[in-house]
Design a protein around this motif. Structure first.
Motif, PDB file in Angstrom:
ATOM      1  N   LYS A 175     -37.699  19.926 -40.601  1.00 21.52           N
ATOM      2  CA  LYS A 175     -36.576  20.869 -40.490  1.00 21.52           C
ATOM      3  C   LYS A 175     -35.939  21.061 -41.842  1.00 21.52           C
ATOM      4  CE  LYS A 175     -33.497  20.888 -37.079  1.00 21.52           C
ATOM      5  NZ  LYS A 175     -33.812  21.963 -36.153  1.00 21.52           N
ATOM      6  N   PRO A 176     -35.719  22.288 -42.259  1.00 24.77           N
ATOM      7  CA  PRO A 176     -35.083  22.499 -43.555  1.00 24.77           C
ATOM      8  C   PRO A 176     -33.630  22.015 -43.568  1.00 24.77           C
ATOM      9  CG  PRO A 176     -35.813  24.588 -42.582  1.00 24.77           C
ATOM     10  CD  PRO A 176     -36.058  23.533 -41.580  1.00 24.77           C
ATOM     11  N   VAL A 177     -33.233  21.418 -44.682  1.00 30.91           N
ATOM     12  CA  VAL A 177     -31.854  20.988 -44.890  1.00 30.91           C
ATOM     13  C   VAL A 177     -31.373  21.692 -46.157  1.00 30.91           C
ATOM     14  CG1 VAL A 177     -30.336  19.038 -45.388  1.00 30.91           C
ATOM     15  CG2 VAL A 177     -32.280  18.729 -43.856  1.00 30.91           C
ATOM     16  N   ILE A 178     -30.336  22.502 -46.050  1.00 27.98           N
ATOM     17  CA  ILE A 178     -29.818  23.203 -47.223  1.00 27.98           C
ATOM     18  C   ILE A 178     -28.485  22.587 -47.595  1.00 27.98           C
ATOM     19  CG2 ILE A 178     -29.111  25.433 -48.176  1.00 27.98           C
ATOM     20  CD1 ILE A 178     -31.012  26.771 -46.246  1.00 27.98           C
ATOM     21  N   ASN A 179     -28.409  22.062 -48.792  1.00 24.93           N
ATOM     22  CA  ASN A 179     -27.195  21.382 -49.268  1.00 24.93           C
ATOM     23  C   ASN A 179     -26.647  20.416 -48.223  1.00 24.93           C
ATOM     24  OD1 ASN A 179     -26.049  24.221 -51.211  1.00 24.93           O
ATOM     25  ND2 ASN A 179     -27.230  22.451 -51.868  1.00 24.93           N
ATOM     26  N   GLY A 180     -27.532  19.661 -47.598  1.00 22.57           N
ATOM     27  CA  GLY A 180     -27.127  18.602 -46.685  1.00 22.57           C
ATOM     28  C   GLY A 180     -26.924  19.031 -45.246  1.00 22.57           C
ATOM     29  N   LEU A 181     -27.103  20.317 -44.938  1.00 25.55           N
ATOM     30  CA  LEU A 181     -26.838  20.772 -43.571  1.00 25.55           C
ATOM     31  C   LEU A 181     -28.115  21.311 -42.929  1.00 25.55           C
ATOM     32  CD1 LEU A 181     -23.474  22.565 -44.327  1.00 25.55           C
ATOM     33  CD2 LEU A 181     -23.765  20.375 -43.170  1.00 25.55           C
TER      34      LEU A 181
END
Lengths: 186, 795
Positions: free
Chosen positions: B156-162
């Motif tokens: 699952k992609p995590v962008i800037n921790g989210l």
């Protein structure tokens, strides 16, 4: 180049298979079938009968199981049998039958802590000649208090050291039942 | 030839050549005159150039049919037929600003989606490397983007921790609705279907949705070329040692001068058990089939599209990660090897996932002269998720989770671009969604049946000045959820719902001591974005932006209820959970010259009522003890710096580095946030030699630090078999690790076919390591060494 193009057309077409849809109605309640609400161990020595029971009618719900322990006589051998029930269904479903049917994938383990007792498997083995542990005997020693623990493992490694003799240490697998019953030996 | 000459001669002879063709050439968008455009009458070899008013005049034009070609340096040439039988005056609209138009035409296939946000674009060439991998793997190559994994196939992609429902994924302008809420739910996208992928950090792309607190991933599928008669295609074949993975993808495009086009793409991927450095990872295979078909008609002024995509994924989940209770978890954590290791096999057994995603989209657009473009879109998606646990008896092969999510959505967007320095967009979006949780599983539903409605309106303005670019947007969404959910009576009282929610009970006495409820919630969300880009000069650019986003709780945060078998924990949602609000401030600096490319991005994100799940206690059942994980809300902050540097040492050598540092804090509890990716830095050295058949070789060093800031969620559990209480260490992160990766390749030209051969070696040193954000890190190491060979044919 032409062949490659023809092949890729065929490849694209060959994967063009659609899945069907189903319709949705109002929700139907589900009563979990595999939930083990009641674990009963019946220990008998002649006419004397001791019942150990753990009952958890809400299954995975917040209420903890109600556990009933027992009092045994010192230096006595009892023969034991374990029964697993799902009482959320009426009539209650006997899950021990399923365990027996998949005997080679299951094994019960029994152990004592705080008091000395010896457990020995009896009764039918699985198709590979390994124990299942629905039937067993327990021999008590001196007086004291402690716990008896029963564990049911799904897909244990029955050929690992000590597992056939009932030692859980190397069994691995996945735990389906794990209960400790308070025991007094007099 | 002579015959044609004679023919034309005879026609000319019969013509009357005394008419005048005059007219005005103007810009399609803003109706301004176009100076210096050439108007050419093809078969008469006569032409004129427009004057300072955009006007032209051609005398002595012969009667009959003629082909007129109008061209200008900054415009796309236009050709049309003209039947001359008298003097003619004609207004010709040229598509001025070709560069800008290309962006509209090819829908950003080469350009960024935003001008003032923190956005990174991955082009086809980068994506092709991941042909046998997943979307999550591909976008992880962007600094600041990481992934949360369940094994190596569920990424699952995590962008800037989210992550999760805070990251919006748009595929061919369709927002994906695919039960994105669980950590073990990977996005249902075949990376091969993408021509380019844009990742926007933060919620600065309001036309896609207002709730993307983490960011937006925009996937653009292959677009056919416009108004040209062509047929071209591409195939990629990959084979790798780890998992004995084989994958093939092929695509074919056909387009016509008339504007019609059709293209298709299909891929197949299969792998068996993957390997860690020292052992097999039993039951980690994958079997993926995917295809897309796209057809339509595309002209500058109007067009339509019909698009269908299908993806089916069967993914095995590491056998050793499936466990019965906390005692099993303790055993697993204490052991340095997985409890089940078998010989390699392509078989995928339980536990596994079987997910199918289908998407159907149609859209239509029309451009109006001197005004803008209107587009209408309808799409329908069905996501069918089956999860198989290890079960016993008659149910051994029955799925334990069976969720079907169907979404109908509709959108209308209007883009006013008559003045390209002042572009406005407005739009109306709506969707209806139905989730059906099939009782066939004979397992109580973790997620109930529900209907969800959403209606949103947005407006965005983009202004361009000399050196400044400004954009601002506002969006409003109303969302309504109407669920029908069973609760065990004991759970209902345990959560104290009898006081607050007794009015939602519709049947208080369902068999098995349950009650049926009908929770209905409505959320109103406002989101906004403001961005400013300042081009100091050709080399230096500054960007600042601010984003406000509100995200309504998703169904798992509201309704999760019960034992999550594969995680061996009881997960509890909370009906009292409310919307979370993010305020994100960010600033970027970019420097570009011939040798050096440098980018620095920083952000601060304050999230009020941040929703997350954390251990909150323990419950005992006949299976043993289970930790209870409950959703709760705290105020949180995230702060991070992402850097990206590329330096060309000389014509042959270049070096680059990407680094990300992120800090996450729970401000209410004054402690670190859970699952924040640790510091990561990747450096690579590339050697290139164009005249050796485009040879390249690259060595990459990837360093992942240990996460030293983590919340302590450890708990004690009594183990009956040992008759003692032990500590369950589910918090301590794994140690830092360093990986070396190698890649190299050639390109050959064989007549019209381009052939690329690439070789990759991942984890060259066969390092054993575990990643903090891999949920299976308690059970097994991550992937060991992997040799991969890839063959790409462009034709």
């Amino acid at each position: 180049m032409k062949h490659i193009k023809t092949l890729s057309v065929l490849f694209i077409l060959s994967l063009t298979i659609l899945a069907a849809c189903s319709n949705d109605d109002d929700p139907v309640p589900v009563n979990e079938e595999e939930v083990i609400t009641t674990v009963t161990i019946e220990l008998t020595n002649g006419t004397e009968k001791v019942i150990l029971q753990s009952r958890d009618l809400d299954g995975d719900g917040p209420n903890a199981p109600e556990i009933q322990g027992g009092t045994l006589k010192a230096n006595t051998t009892y023969s034991g049998v374990i029964t697993l029930l799902n009482e959320t269904e009426t009539p209650a479903e006997n899950i021990t039958d399923e365990v027996a049917a998949e005997a080679d994938e299951h094994q019960f383990f029994y152990s004592a802590a705080g008091i000395a007792s010896t457990f020995t498997y009896t009764g039918t083995n699985d198709s590979n000649g390994n124990p299942v542990g629905i039937n067993f005997t327990v021999s008590t020693e001196g007086a004291g208090t402690g716990v008896y623990t029963v564990t049911l493992r799904h897909e244990p490694n029955k050929s690992a050291t000590g597992v056939k003799e009932g030692n859980i240490t190397n069994a691995g697998g996945e735990t389906d039942v794990e209960i400790s019953f308070p025991i007094t030996v007099e | 030839m002579i015959f044609i000459l004679l023919l034309s001669f005879s026609t000319v002879e019969s013509q009357n050549c005394e008419y005048t063709f005059s007219g005005l050439v103007e810009d399609f968008h803003d109706k301004s005159p176009i100076i210096g455009a050439t108007v050419f009458i093809k078969n008469q070899n006569k032409y004129a150039v427009t004057n300072s008013e955009g006007k032209f005049s051609i005398p002595n034009v012969c009667s009959g049919n003629s082909t007129i070609e109008v061209s200008h340096v900054a415009c796309e040439p236009q050709t049309f037929e003209l039947n001359v039988s008298s003097n003619i005056f004609k207004i010709i609209d040229l598509e001025h600003h070709e560069e800008e138009l290309k962006e509209i035409h090819i829908k950003g296939a080469t350009g960024l989606k935003t001008k003032t946000a923190q956005e990174t674009l991955l082009k086809t060439k980068t994506l092709e490397k991941f042909s046998g991998g997943s979307l999550g793997d591909a976008i992880k190559s962007i600094s600041g983007v990481s992934s949360i994994n369940t094994g190596n196939n569920i990424v699952k992609p995590v962008i800037n921790g989210l992550n999760g429902s805070r990251v919006l994924i748009s595929f061919n302008n369709v927002r994906l609705h695919d039960q994105e809420w669980g950590v073990e739910h990977a996005p249902n996208i075949d990376v091969n279907a993408a021509q380019s992928i844009s990742v926007i950090k933060g919620a600065n792309a309001l036309q896609y949705g207002g709730d993307a607190i983490g960011g937006v991933v925009i996937i653009n599928p292959t677009k056919s070329s416009i108004e040209k008669d062509t047929l071209y295609g591409k195939s990629i074949i990959s084979q790798q040692t780890n998992g004995r993975l084989f994958s093939v993808m092929t695509s074919l495009n056909k387009s016509y001068q008339s504007g019609w086009y059709v293209n298709g793409q299909a891929s197949f991927k299969r792998a068996g058990d993957f390997e860690a450095a020292n052992y097999n990872l039993t039951n980690t295979g994958i079997n993926q089939k995917a295809f897309t078909i796209n057809t339509g008609y595309r002209k500058f002024e109007k067009g339509f599209e019909a698009f269908y995509s299908y993806l089916s994924n069967e993914i095995g989940i590491l056998s050793a990660s499936h466990f019965g209770n906390v005692s099993d978890l303790v055993t697993a954590i204490e052991s340095d090897k997985p409890s089940i290791i078998r010989d390699f096999s392509y078989d995928i057994n339980n536990p596994k996932q079987d997910v199918t995603h289908q998407l159907l989209k149609t859209n239509f657009y029309k451009r109006f002269k001197g005004f803008g473009m209107l587009s209408l879109q309808y799409d329908y998606q069905v996501n069918h998720r089956l999860e198989f646990d290890r079960r016993i008896g008659d149910n051994a092969n029955l799925q334990a989770v069976d969720l079907k999510l169907k979404t109908h959505s509709f959108k209308t967007d209007l883009k006013l671009d008559s003045n390209l320095d002042r572009i406005y967009k407005v739009g109306i979006h709506g969707f209806y969604e139905n989730n059906f949780s099939d009782p066939i599983t004979k397992v109580r539903r973790l997620i109930p049946d529900y209907d969800r409605f959403n209606f949103g309106v947005y407006s965005i303005a983009n202004f361009k000045f000399d050196t400044f670019m400004f954009s601002g947007g506002l969006r409003y969404d109303v969302e309504h959820i109407n669920a029908k959910k069973f609760y065990q009576q004991s759970r209902w009282y345990n959560l104290n719902y009898q006081d607050d929610f007794s009015d939602i009970i519709i049947d208080p006495d369902v068999s098995g001591s349950q009650l049926l409820t009908n929770p209905k919630f409505t959320y109103h969300n406002i989101s906004a974005s403001l961005g400013l880009t300042y081009n100091v000069n050709r080399q230096n650019t500054f960007t600042v932006n601010y984003g406000l986003a509100n995200r309504a709780p998703n169904p798992s945060e509201l309704f999760s209820d019960g034992l999550h078998h594969s995680a061996a924990r009881i997960e509890l949602g909370d009906l009292r959970i409310k919307t979370e609000t993010s305020n994100r401030f960010s600033a970027s600096y970019k420097f570009n010259n011939e040798k050096l490319n440098l980018g620095v991005e920083t952000f601060y994100n304050h999230i009020k009522d941040f929703i997350y799940i954390e251990p909150s206690g323990q419950e005992t059942t006949n299976r043993g003890a289970f930790p209870v994980w409950s959703y709760k809300q705290v105020n949180a902050q995230l702060f991070g710096i992402d850097t990206d540097i590329q330096y060309e040492i000389n014509n042959n050598f270049s070096v680059s580095n990407k680094s990300s540092l992120l800090k996450g804090r729970d401000l209410s509890g004054n402690r670190p946030l859970l699952d924040i990716p640790p510091f990561k830095t990747t450096t690579s050295l590339v050697f290139k030699k164009e005249n050796w058949n485009h040879f390249f070789a690259s060595i990459e060093s990837e360093f992942n630090a240990r996460q030293n800031e983590y919340p302590n969620n450890n708990f004690n559990v009594f183990l009956p078999t040992l008759n003692e209480s032990v500590l369950v260490d589910i918090s301590t992160p794994p140690p830092a690790y360093h990986l070396l990766n190698f890649s190299s390749g050639f390109e050959f030209k064989l007549s019209k076919v381009h052939l690329n051969v690439n070789v990759f070696v991942d984890n060259v040193l066969n390092e054993s390591y575990r990643n903090y954000l891999n949920r299976l890190r308690f059970f097994a190491d991550d992937l060991g060494r992997n040799f991969k060979i890839q063959l790409k044919i462009n034709y």
